[in-house]
Enzyme design. Structure first.
Site, mmCIF file in Angstrom:
data_model
loop_
_atom_site.group_PDB
_atom_site.id
_atom_site.type_symbol
_atom_site.label_atom_id
_atom_site.label_comp_id
_atom_site.label_asym_id
_atom_site.label_seq_id
_atom_site.Cartn_x
_atom_site.Cartn_y
_atom_site.Cartn_z
ATOM 1 N N SER A 103 0.856 -1.322 -0.196
ATOM 2 C CA SER A 103 -0.024 0.041 0.142
ATOM 3 C C SER A 103 1.022 1.168 -0.074
ATOM 4 O O SER A 103 0.277 2.319 -0.110
ATOM 5 C CB SER A 103 -0.945 -0.186 1.315
ATOM 6 O OG SER A 103 -0.268 0.012 2.463
ATOM 7 N N SER A 158 14.454 -7.521 4.622
ATOM 8 C CA SER A 158 15.158 -7.217 5.993
ATOM 9 C C SER A 158 15.588 -5.897 6.021
ATOM 10 O O SER A 158 14.318 -5.161 5.738
ATOM 11 C CB SER A 158 16.199 -8.134 6.244
ATOM 12 O OG SER A 158 16.873 -7.981 7.401
ATOM 13 N N LYS A 212 14.830 -8.009 12.779
ATOM 14 C CA LYS A 212 15.378 -8.025 11.444
ATOM 15 C C LYS A 212 16.412 -9.149 11.477
ATOM 16 O O LYS A 212 16.918 -9.798 10.625
ATOM 17 C CB LYS A 212 15.824 -6.729 11.047
ATOM 18 C CG LYS A 212 15.011 -5.817 10.774
ATOM 19 C CD LYS A 212 13.772 -6.514 9.458
ATOM 20 C CE LYS A 212 12.652 -5.543 9.213
ATOM 21 N NZ LYS A 212 11.891 -5.947 8.104
#
Length: 274
Positions: A16, A136, A154
């Site tokens: 989005s 990541s 991450k």
């Protein structure tokens, strides 16, 4: 890709805005059939007009993820690439961030990513082909104070991707990590906002405010199109690299973290956020 039957199919999460939207646009131009997935379906009207198919997707809701994957497979019969881009940054001193927020960060950035991956793997194994691209961050290889929970998510994505790569290689499935650095997107402003919200009256304010300003500077950073180019290389290559770091700041920081001893890295970061 001379006919629709030969076109490859990809799902891109977090489509989005920002990086996700740039990835969708890039792959559409290359002839892919793209399913853009996000919670804010109304924010995907522009990519839908370009030819993308849009899906409502909440990566913290198992039913939502299951429905999205089933919808794609029912329509297309295959999924050639999954781009796990959905995620967000939540910053604050480790003492300040409520554990509920830390758990939500893992739910979105790690568990949602892996659950969606679990859902697409059976079809890829049957086809003996497919590419999974996990977005990541350079933050998956380095760390900074005030971002401990985000960096932890991450780092987890990096390790899980490496394990998944070896597990799925016998089935012809490729697993790639893309490590963006400072990229212009909503991510930075949201991260700065949550940092200040989590840190009101904090004992760590002397570190919080400089870090918030660093995050806000990301709004004038590199284009998300650079990340889209890296993803394109990954999904269009028969032998992609394990990792793509982009832009140059990501490559530089990852290299410096590898090169420097811990004490030198700490001094470098301290000087950067003063």
């Amino acid at each position: 890709m001379s006919s629709d039957s030969k076109k490859k199919v990809a799902m891109v999460t977090g489509a989005s805005s920002g990086i996700g939207k740039a990835i969708v646009q890039k792959l559409l131009k290359e002839g892919w059939i793209i399913y853009g997935a996000a919670r804010r379906v109304e924010k995907m009207a522009d990519i839908e007009a370009m030819g993308a198919k849009v899906l409502s997707l909440d990566v913290t809701d198992d039913a939502s993820m299951t429905t999205a994957v089933q919808t794609l497979l029912s329509a297309e019969g295959q999924i050639d690439a999954l781009v796990n881009n959905a995620g967000y940054g939540s910053y604050g001193a480790l003492e300040d961030v409520p554990l509920q927020e830390a758990k939500r960060q893992f739910d979105v950035n790690v568990f949602g990513l892996m659950r969606l991956t679990q859902l697409v793997l059976p079809s890829m194994r049957m086809a003996k082909s497919g590419t999974i691209v996990n977005i990541s961050s350079m933050g998956g290889r380095i760390w900074m104070p005030i971002g401990g929970w985000y960096h932890a998510t991450k780092h987890a994505v990096e390790v899980l991707s490496d394990a998944l790569r070896m597990e799925t290689e016998p089935f012809g499935i490729r697993v790639v990590v893309v490590q963006p650095g400072a990229i212009e997107s909503e991510w930075s402003s949201i991260a700065a906002q949550t940092l200040r919200e989590n840190s009101q009256g904090s004992a760590y304010q002397s570190t919080v405010e400089p870090m918030a300003k660093v995050l806000e500077d990301y709004q004038n950073a590199s284009s998300p199109n650079l990340v889209a180019k890296a993803v394109s290389k990954a999904v269009n290559s028969r032998h992609p690299k394990r990792r793509y770091a982009t832009p140059m700041d990501a490559k530089l920081y990852i290299f410096l973290h590898w090169l420097l001893p811990d004490w030198a890295w700490e001094r470098l970061i301290a000087s950067a956020i003063q």
